[in-house]
Design an enzyme around this catalytic site. Structure first.
Site, PDB file in Angstrom:
ATOM      1  N   ARG A 169       0.827  -1.202   0.000  1.00  0.00           N
ATOM      2  CA  ARG A 169       0.000   0.000   0.000  1.00  0.00           C
ATOM      3  C   ARG A 169       0.866   1.258   0.000  1.00  0.00           C
ATOM      4  NH1 ARG A 169      -2.731  -3.529   3.641  1.00  0.00           N
ATOM      5  NH2 ARG A 169      -1.683  -2.552   5.427  1.00  0.00           N
ATOM      6  N   ARG A 170       2.117   1.104  -0.416  1.00  0.00           N
ATOM      7  CA  ARG A 170       3.067   2.209  -0.402  1.00  0.00           C
ATOM      8  C   ARG A 170       3.620   2.532  -1.795  1.00  0.00           C
ATOM      9  NH1 ARG A 170       6.645  -0.075   4.734  1.00  0.00           N
ATOM     10  NH2 ARG A 170       4.986   0.116   6.332  1.00  0.00           N
ATOM     11  N   CYS A 189       1.015  20.565 -11.333  1.00  0.00           N
ATOM     12  CA  CYS A 189      -0.453  20.511 -11.216  1.00  0.00           C
ATOM     13  C   CYS A 189      -0.876  19.083 -10.862  1.00  0.00           C
ATOM     14  CB  CYS A 189      -1.098  20.976 -12.516  1.00  0.00           C
ATOM     15  SG  CYS A 189      -0.773  22.700 -12.926  1.00  0.00           S
ATOM     16  N   ARG A 215      -3.677  19.224  -7.915  1.00  0.00           N
ATOM     17  CA  ARG A 215      -4.032  20.362  -7.060  1.00  0.00           C
ATOM     18  C   ARG A 215      -4.928  21.347  -7.789  1.00  0.00           C
ATOM     19  NH1 ARG A 215      -1.583  24.881  -8.680  1.00  0.00           N
ATOM     20  NH2 ARG A 215       0.259  24.670 -10.002  1.00  0.00           N
ATOM     21  N   TYR A 258     -12.164  28.831 -16.824  1.00  0.00           N
ATOM     22  CA  TYR A 258     -11.834  30.254 -16.920  1.00  0.00           C
ATOM     23  C   TYR A 258     -12.996  31.041 -17.535  1.00  0.00           C
ATOM     24  CZ  TYR A 258      -6.985  29.751 -15.482  1.00  0.00           C
ATOM     25  OH  TYR A 258      -5.845  29.517 -14.743  1.00  0.00           O
TER      26      TYR A 258
END
Length: 314
Positions: A169-170, A189, A215, A258
């Protein structure tokens, strides 16, 4: 074949669950309507109808004429794509599969931070006079780290674990390195991939799933581009690890449209949706570092016209 009829159920903030009937002709399952298009349409409508505006706020991006580039945005958008059922490329308009794959390989395979290693010009705005983008993206993938098994970069670590510790799980990457942000021409991003392997009942091969964390995303210019390139990555890593591709979950913290893109989005999401194309990946490749952009293609890819002259916020 153009198809508009589909049943959509929305559950959770920005999370679209799409359901469609599959038809059988002479006992054979036919190609399905493009669910990726309907996920995109549902997301855009949700942003336009329920999003919040940044107009009047202090924002970094601006248009070429120096006017502030405001957005309508949604927080925490989550879209799921089952790669075992469909390759999630839009049919509303054409997505450049080979160029998207080329950029992904530039980061993950070449581990480059110089635009001269790319075949497109999408990074030109952020490159210096020598073509560099600082310690961003591919640079971070090429940094070697000390592990118990030895020195490896993040990509090699992922491949090592998929082959030797598939149920770990890493298995993940992260290129948002705070200590290097001041030397990046653009902050990452799409910054993290987490891989998870499952064993489907009745399947001989293991299934490779992944979460792409982002992000921020300009929905019109980048959404399907990112979905396509990371879907290709999952297919490639699955193939070289002896697995099959499963789910790609795309998590976007700030999914935005935008202000100057709103009319373009409204027109785009009213277009007809076509059948999903068939994805092909060169089955002869067993080493991730041998893939090229020419090892991928989509067949029976019918789309609407391209959206031209899209203004890009800087």
């Amino acid at each position: 074949m153009r198809i508009r009829s589909i049943r959509c159920v929305t559950g959770g903030i920005g999370h679209s669950v799409i359901s469609a009937k599959r038809e059988f002709v002479n006992g054979r399952k036919q190609r399905s309507v493009s669910l990726a298009d309907h996920i995109f349409i549902d997301m855009c409508r949700d942003i336009l109808e329920n999003g919040t505006s940044t107009e009047g706020e202090k924002v970094r991006p601006h248009w070429e004429d120096k006017t502030a580039a405001y957005t309508v945005k949604k927080f925490g958008v989550v879209n799921r794509y089952d790669l075992s059922q469909e390759f999630p490329i839009l049919t509303l308009r054409r997505t450049a599969l080979k160029s998207a794959t080329d950029e992904m390989l530039w980061i993950w395979q070449q581990k480059s931070n110089n635009i001269h290693d790319l075949h497109s010009h999408i990074w030109d705005e952020w490159a210096d006079e020598d073509g560099g983008i600082g310690k961003a993206y591919g640079y971070q993938m090429g940094v070697k780290h000390q592990y118990k098994e030895g020195m490896m970069d993040q990509v090699d670590r992922v491949i090592y674990d998929l082959k030797n510790n598939p149920f770990s799980r890493r298995i993940m990457t992260n290129i948002y390195m705070h200590q290097d942000l001041h030397e990046m021409n653009l902050y990452p991003c799409a910054y993290s991939m987490t891989f998870n392997v499952t064993q489907k009942p009745g399947h001989e091969k293991l299934t490779l799933n992944a979460i792409l964390n982002q992000r921020s995303q300009d929905v019109l210019t980048a959404n399907n581009w990112n979905v396509v390139q990371y879907a290709v990555l999952v297919h490639m890593l699955a193939q070289v690890s002896g697995m099959e591709a499963g789910e790609l979950v795309h998590v976007i913290a700030d999914a935005h449209i935008y202000d100057r893109h709103i009319p373009l989005i409204r027109e785009l999401i009213e277009r007809p949706v076509y059948d999903a194309p068939t994805f092909w990946l060169n089955p002869e490749i067993t080493d991730f570092y041998q893939f090229t952009r020419d090892d991928v293609k989509v067949e029976n890819y019918v789309t609407g016209p391209q959206v031209k002259d899209i203004p890009v916020a800087i």
